[in-house]
Design a protein around this motif. Structure first.
Motif, PDB file in Angstrom:
ATOM      1  N   GLN A  59      -2.697   3.954  12.993  1.00 23.86           N
ATOM      2  CA  GLN A  59      -2.730   3.125  14.197  1.00 23.86           C
ATOM      3  C   GLN A  59      -2.851   3.878  15.508  1.00 23.86           C
ATOM      4  O   GLN A  59      -2.800   3.261  16.557  1.00 23.86           O
ATOM      5  CB  GLN A  59      -1.481   2.245  14.225  1.00 23.86           C
ATOM      6  N   PRO A  65      -5.705  -0.719  12.567  1.00 26.33           N
ATOM      7  CA  PRO A  65      -4.405  -1.380  12.734  1.00 26.33           C
ATOM      8  C   PRO A  65      -3.284  -0.621  12.022  1.00 26.33           C
ATOM      9  O   PRO A  65      -3.541   0.154  11.098  1.00 26.33           O
ATOM     10  CB  PRO A  65      -4.633  -2.756  12.078  1.00 26.33           C
ATOM     11  N   PRO A  66      -2.043  -0.842  12.433  1.00 25.56           N
ATOM     12  CA  PRO A  66      -0.924  -0.181  11.755  1.00 25.56           C
ATOM     13  C   PRO A  66      -0.802  -0.627  10.304  1.00 25.56           C
ATOM     14  O   PRO A  66      -1.209  -1.739   9.955  1.00 25.56           O
ATOM     15  CB  PRO A  66       0.314  -0.644  12.535  1.00 25.56           C
ATOM     16  N   GLY A  67      -0.245   0.247   9.487  1.00 25.15           N
ATOM     17  CA  GLY A  67       0.001  -0.118   8.105  1.00 25.15           C
ATOM     18  C   GLY A  67      -0.246   0.984   7.097  1.00 25.15           C
ATOM     19  O   GLY A  67       0.138   0.861   5.946  1.00 25.15           O
ATOM     20  N   TYR A  90       9.320   5.862  -4.164  1.00 26.34           N
ATOM     21  CA  TYR A  90       8.048   5.660  -3.473  1.00 26.34           C
ATOM     22  C   TYR A  90       7.534   6.953  -2.874  1.00 26.34           C
ATOM     23  O   TYR A  90       6.341   7.121  -2.695  1.00 26.34           O
ATOM     24  CB  TYR A  90       8.186   4.588  -2.398  1.00 26.34           C
ATOM     25  N   GLU A 104      -6.624   6.852  -8.992  1.00 24.51           N
ATOM     26  CA  GLU A 104      -5.718   5.718  -8.957  1.00 24.51           C
ATOM     27  C   GLU A 104      -4.651   5.977  -7.901  1.00 24.51           C
ATOM     28  O   GLU A 104      -4.648   7.009  -7.242  1.00 24.51           O
ATOM     29  CB  GLU A 104      -5.077   5.523 -10.342  1.00 24.51           C
ATOM     30  N   THR A 108       0.610  -0.260  -5.122  1.00 23.43           N
ATOM     31  CA  THR A 108      -0.439  -1.068  -4.491  1.00 23.43           C
ATOM     32  C   THR A 108      -0.599  -0.691  -3.014  1.00 23.43           C
ATOM     33  O   THR A 108       0.336  -0.840  -2.248  1.00 23.43           O
ATOM     34  CB  THR A 108      -0.061  -2.555  -4.586  1.00 23.43           C
ATOM     35  N   PRO A 109      -1.757  -0.197  -2.612  1.00 27.19           N
ATOM     36  CA  PRO A 109      -1.950   0.151  -1.203  1.00 27.19           C
ATOM     37  C   PRO A 109      -2.540  -1.021  -0.420  1.00 27.19           C
ATOM     38  O   PRO A 109      -3.022  -1.983  -1.005  1.00 27.19           O
ATOM     39  CB  PRO A 109      -2.939   1.304  -1.273  1.00 27.19           C
ATOM     40  N   ALA A 110      -2.505  -0.907   0.905  1.00 20.88           N
ATOM     41  CA  ALA A 110      -3.095  -1.925   1.783  1.00 20.88           C
ATOM     42  C   ALA A 110      -4.605  -1.722   1.815  1.00 20.88           C
ATOM     43  O   ALA A 110      -5.147  -1.068   2.692  1.00 20.88           O
ATOM     44  CB  ALA A 110      -2.493  -1.823   3.183  1.00 20.88           C
ATOM     45  N   THR A 111      -5.284  -2.312   0.817  1.00 22.56           N
ATOM     46  CA  THR A 111      -6.696  -1.988   0.587  1.00 22.56           C
ATOM     47  C   THR A 111      -7.588  -2.264   1.793  1.00 22.56           C
ATOM     48  O   THR A 111      -8.495  -1.487   2.078  1.00 22.56           O
ATOM     49  CB  THR A 111      -7.234  -2.783  -0.611  1.00 22.56           C
ATOM     50  N   THR A 112      -7.331  -3.366   2.501  1.00 24.60           N
ATOM     51  CA  THR A 112      -8.201  -3.684   3.648  1.00 24.60           C
ATOM     52  C   THR A 112      -8.096  -2.591   4.713  1.00 24.60           C
ATOM     53  O   THR A 112      -9.084  -2.248   5.362  1.00 24.60           O
ATOM     54  CB  THR A 112      -7.826  -5.038   4.264  1.00 24.60           C
ATOM     55  N   LEU A 113      -6.894  -2.056   4.887  1.00 21.64           N
ATOM     56  CA  LEU A 113      -6.715  -0.995   5.885  1.00 21.64           C
ATOM     57  C   LEU A 113      -7.351   0.310   5.425  1.00 21.64           C
ATOM     58  O   LEU A 113      -7.847   1.082   6.246  1.00 21.64           O
ATOM     59  CB  LEU A 113      -5.228  -0.804   6.179  1.00 21.64           C
TER      60      LEU A 113
END
Lengths: 262, 262
Positions: A59, A65-67, A90, A104, A108-113
């Motif tokens: 960010q 965006p942040p994330g 984690y 891999e 689960t990552p924030a794929t859109t980011l």
């Protein structure tokens, strides 16, 4: 050893190169650099300087965006990680490295980011990483020059960051009032101080896609707001100083480009 | 006590209501329910059942890209959290609660995903949470019926989840081959088993915006893929069973709606 490369609550820059030289000689110590605001605003040479873990975030100068957070890990740090008995789940980097070696991820990552980050990195590569950093450095220098011309103190005078500038409000004036007026009049967003610095400083960003016109506009708006709030300053004086810094920077760039040609 | 409400690697559902009754009588124990896939696919009554912490994620029935997690905390759990001496920093819930009471957050959140979540929650509220759950339950039941009609075993026969169905590949057939054909022929994405179940099961999702036509299409595609790979099954037999379940569900809904009217 944990340190910020640059520190967004105060606009302070730390000499991580020197810390790296110190820690390099200590086999049981890793230098972990929080470079959330440092990445893309400050020259960082992890391998040359002995920065063992460099942490970035999506960010700031990466303009996403942040994330997301990500980090680079030295071979020295990997060895310490493999031996470490600290509890973690984690933050189990060995597990994550193993997963990434198979294309891999552990969780689960924030794929859109991640997709947005890919686009941002392509943009940065197309312009050159050094230009991204030079832009932040120029905006920061120009903002400091403007603040001085307007009679405003700087919080991190001796070691300012490129990512942002923390400016002291005039004596007796709440920085919150400046921030509120900037937003109400001009839609310009600057940040207040945090914790004990709330009301005392305001913080102007320089990173990522901020450019010279953004800075000129903000300084001109700030001059008006300060005047309205009763701080005596010459209209245009801050902008003029910022323009001079900008022109000096452009001149230097042109000379460097010419020197680089045969 | 830590448990999944439903378990996405196997499609198993756990009886968290019963666990809640057990843990409710233990003052020093909190029941922490990972409801990442359970939320919006299974009836969960945290207060009534004594679920102390219920954890959700953005990427399952809430229909938002991955990147957010959130949790509900009981008063009993808050008391344990306040007394806890376990080391934590990002997972310091007391700090986060304090920040949220001032409409702030402890750490930079993925703002774009929070905005997306808001929209998703508005959508779920407009349809009714019960309908979201009923839809997943219907799709799961129909898929199980179809799998049986096609001569396929179910991994979680005695306690299946609504979020997804884990179907066993026919004896001697690698589930990876089914997945590959579904994707190559029809662009249909189902997941492989994980770890020791890789190659043995494939997992069909039912949550969030998946609807009856999605399910019919997938089952019809699966029938073709199984046939091409040498598994004998009657084309349309699985779809017919799914259609029957769907019609039974619609009939029940209509009766319930009628009973609700004066």
């Amino acid at each position: 050893m944990f340190v910020q490369a640059t520190e967004s609550s105060t606009g302070v820059s730390h000499d991580v190169a020197r810390l790296g030289r110190l820690v390099r000689g200590l086999p049981e110590t890793a230098l972990v650099v929080d470079a959330i605001t440092g990445l893309g605003t400050t020259d960082l040479q992890p391998d040359e300087w002995g920065l063992d873990i460099v942490i970035g975030g999506s960010q700031k100068a990466l303009m996403v965006p942040p994330g997301l957070a990500f980090l680079g890990v030295s071979e020295k740090a990997w060895k310490l990680i493999e031996r470490s008995k600290l509890p973690r789940f984690y933050f189990n980097l060995a597990r994550e490295r193993k997963a990434q070696s198979k294309s891999e991820v552990s969780f689960t990552p924030a794929t859109t980011l991640v997709v947005a980050l890919h686009t941002a990195l392509e943009y940065i590569r197309s312009m050159g990483r050094e230009k991204l950093i030079a832009n932040a450095a120029m905006l920061a220098e120009a903002t400091r020059a403007a603040a001085s011309a307007l009679g405003l103190g700087l919080f991190a005078e001796s070691s300012p960051a490129n990512a942002l500038t923390a400016v002291s409000a005039p004596a007796g004036m709440d920085s919150g009032a400046i921030i509120k007026e900037l937003r109400a009049r001009f839609g310009a967003i600057v940040a207040n101080g945090q914790g004990s610095m709330k009301g005392k400083i305001f913080r102007i960003a320089h990173l990522g896609y901020y450019d010279a016109p953004d800075m000129f506009a903000l300084i001109a708006s700030l001059e008006i707001v300060l005047t309205k709030l009763g701080h005596t300053c010459e209209l245009g004086a801050g902008v003029a100083r910022a323009q001079e810094v900008y022109l000096g920077f452009v001149e230097q760039e042109a000379q460097a480009a010419q020197a680089g040609r045969p």
